[in-house]
Design a protein around this motif. Structure first.
Motif, short mmCIF file in Angstrom:
data_model
loop_
_atom_site.label_atom_id
_atom_site.label_comp_id
_atom_site.label_asym_id
_atom_site.label_seq_id
_atom_site.Cartn_x
_atom_site.Cartn_y
_atom_site.Cartn_z
N ASP A 136 0.84 -1.26 0.02
CA ASP A 136 -0.02 0.07 0.11
C ASP A 136 0.93 1.34 -0.15
O ASP A 136 1.68 1.55 1.18
CB ASP A 136 -0.90 -0.23 1.32
CG ASP A 136 -2.00 1.28 1.29
OD1 ASP A 136 -1.61 2.19 0.85
OD2 ASP A 136 -3.17 0.96 1.61
N LYS A 137 1.05 1.96 -1.05
CA LYS A 137 1.78 3.08 -1.22
C LYS A 137 1.35 4.19 -0.14
O LYS A 137 2.37 4.82 0.39
CB LYS A 137 1.69 3.81 -2.60
CG LYS A 137 2.59 5.08 -3.03
CD LYS A 137 2.42 5.65 -4.14
CE LYS A 137 3.17 6.69 -4.53
NZ LYS A 137 2.99 7.37 -5.82
N GLY A 138 0.04 4.40 0.12
CA GLY A 138 -0.34 5.27 1.01
C GLY A 138 0.19 5.25 2.54
O GLY A 138 0.65 5.85 3.04
N LEU A 139 0.05 3.69 2.89
CA LEU A 139 0.76 3.13 3.97
C LEU A 139 2.24 3.54 4.20
O LEU A 139 2.74 3.89 5.16
CB LEU A 139 0.30 1.93 4.44
CG LEU A 139 -1.03 1.51 4.95
CD1 LEU A 139 -0.87 0.00 5.15
CD2 LEU A 139 -1.38 2.22 6.21
N GLU A 141 3.69 5.98 2.57
CA GLU A 141 4.12 7.36 2.80
C GLU A 141 3.91 7.67 4.19
O GLU A 141 4.45 8.71 4.80
CB GLU A 141 3.04 8.06 1.74
CG GLU A 141 3.53 7.90 0.29
CD GLU A 141 2.66 8.77 -0.59
OE1 GLU A 141 1.50 8.99 -0.14
OE2 GLU A 141 2.87 8.58 -1.79
N ILE A 142 2.69 7.42 4.87
CA ILE A 142 2.59 7.59 6.02
C ILE A 142 3.74 7.02 7.22
O ILE A 142 3.92 7.94 8.06
CB ILE A 142 1.11 6.68 6.71
CG1 ILE A 142 -0.22 7.51 5.86
CG2 ILE A 142 1.03 7.00 8.16
CD1 ILE A 142 -1.40 6.69 6.23
N ASP A 143 4.12 6.00 6.86
CA ASP A 143 5.26 5.43 7.62
C ASP A 143 6.59 6.13 7.43
O ASP A 143 7.18 6.27 8.46
CB ASP A 143 5.49 3.94 6.91
CG ASP A 143 6.56 3.02 7.98
OD1 ASP A 143 6.55 3.13 9.16
OD2 ASP A 143 7.85 2.90 7.06
N LEU A 144 6.66 6.53 6.23
CA LEU A 144 8.13 7.31 6.06
C LEU A 144 7.87 8.73 6.80
O LEU A 144 8.86 9.12 7.18
CB LEU A 144 8.21 7.56 4.63
CG LEU A 144 9.50 8.45 4.29
CD1 LEU A 144 10.74 7.66 4.57
CD2 LEU A 144 9.49 8.42 2.62
N GLU A 145 6.85 9.39 6.76
CA GLU A 145 6.69 10.51 7.43
C GLU A 145 6.50 10.44 8.88
O GLU A 145 7.28 11.41 9.40
CB GLU A 145 5.27 11.27 6.61
CG GLU A 145 5.11 12.75 7.61
CD GLU A 145 6.19 13.64 7.17
OE1 GLU A 145 6.26 14.71 8.17
OE2 GLU A 145 6.83 13.64 6.27
N ASP A 146 6.10 9.45 9.30
CA ASP A 146 6.19 9.14 10.67
C ASP A 146 7.48 8.95 11.36
O ASP A 146 7.93 9.69 12.27
CB ASP A 146 5.14 8.01 11.16
CG ASP A 146 5.26 7.78 12.60
OD1 ASP A 146 4.38 8.79 13.21
OD2 ASP A 146 5.77 6.58 13.40
N SER A 147 8.43 8.27 10.48
CA SER A 147 9.78 8.00 10.92
C SER A 147 10.61 9.38 10.84
O SER A 147 11.49 9.85 11.87
CB SER A 147 10.48 7.20 9.95
OG SER A 147 9.81 5.92 10.15
N ARG A 148 10.19 10.24 9.83
CA ARG A 148 10.92 11.48 9.77
C ARG A 148 10.33 12.54 11.08
O ARG A 148 11.46 13.02 11.63
CB ARG A 148 10.47 12.39 8.66
CG ARG A 148 11.04 11.85 7.35
CD ARG A 148 10.60 12.57 6.16
NE ARG A 148 11.16 12.26 4.91
CZ ARG A 148 12.41 12.31 4.41
NH1 ARG A 148 13.26 12.71 5.15
NH2 ARG A 148 12.71 11.68 3.30
N ILE A 149 9.30 12.51 11.28
CA ILE A 149 8.77 13.16 12.47
C ILE A 149 9.55 12.55 13.93
O ILE A 149 9.98 13.29 14.68
CB ILE A 149 7.27 13.09 12.72
CG1 ILE A 149 6.51 13.71 11.55
CG2 ILE A 149 6.65 13.75 14.03
CD1 ILE A 149 4.95 13.71 11.55
N ASN A 150 9.41 11.49 14.03
CA ASN A 150 10.03 10.88 15.07
C ASN A 150 11.53 10.97 15.34
O ASN A 150 12.33 11.14 16.42
CB ASN A 150 9.83 9.33 15.24
CG ASN A 150 8.29 9.03 15.69
OD1 ASN A 150 7.64 9.92 16.34
ND2 ASN A 150 7.84 8.00 15.32
#
Length: 214
Positions: A136-139, A141-150
């Protein structure tokens, strides 16, 4: 941090992947009911078996009303994923807030990894959602952005511990450690418990050697 159900955790963005952001109380309650039903169904039978018609029926709404908020089941799953991430970010921010030295980071980081691993083990919805990440490309992208924030949160801690170090380099290390942590959790829950525990412990040692060597 309490292991709250994804359906009951407030997302950072109330709209998220929703087709229509709920503005009235009744609409918000309807969305929460939809997500609670979806959470129960995923826990019982997995996200692959999730059907929009069943969600609508169990939520007590028409299929048309469901589509007003969520265009497809992927939107439901991504909303739940964002809520899981919001809970994780709150946990990380709280756990690292008072860290001021390397010893404190080693202690806090180790506890955070244990807590997060415990969530993956305890929450069938969390395991199911992230097991489908690569499809799931959307997931992704969500995962990548979450890792950047953290990663930014962790980089701020590294800057407090060593204010003279290169900030860009600190962020790169922190971002990588957080992304590898997500990958480790998904790997750990896909194998037997004994092997999974060993993988998580190994990740902690590797990450801490990079972040806060003794």
């Amino acid at each position: 941090m309490a292991a709250a159900s994804p359906a009951n955790t407030q997302a950072a963005d109330p709209a998220g992947p929703l087709r229509r952001a709920p503005s009235q109380r009744r609409s918000r309650e309807r969305v929460e009911r939809i997500l609670a039903v979806a959470t129960g169904l995923i826990a019982a039978q997995g996200s692959d078996a999730l059907r929009m018609a069943e969600v609508a029926a169990k939520a007590g709404i028409s299929i048309g009303s469901l589509y007003q908020y969520f265009p497809d089941k992927a939107a439901i799953i991504r909303t739940l994923a964002e809520r899981i991430n919001a809970e994780g970010r709150a946990c990380i921010e709280e756990g690292l807030r008072d860290v001021r030295d390397a010893a404190g980071l080693r202690d806090a980081f180790g506890r955070l990894v244990d807590t997060y691993y415990g969530l993956f083990l305890a929450e069938p919805v969390m395991r199911d959602i992230w097991s489908g990440l690569q499809a799931d490309k959307g997931l992704r992208e969500i995962d990548l952005e979450d890792s950047r924030i953290n990663g930014r949160v962790l980089a701020e801690v590294l800057a407090r511990i060593d204010p003279g170090a290169d900030r860009a380099g600190q962020f790169t290390r922190a971002f990588l450690v957080m992304q590898l942590g997500e990958t480790t959790m998904r790997l750990a829950i896909s194998v037997g418990r004994e092997e999974g525990d060993a993988l998580v412990e190994t990740y902690k040692r590797m990450a801490l050697r990079e972040l806060a060597p003794e």
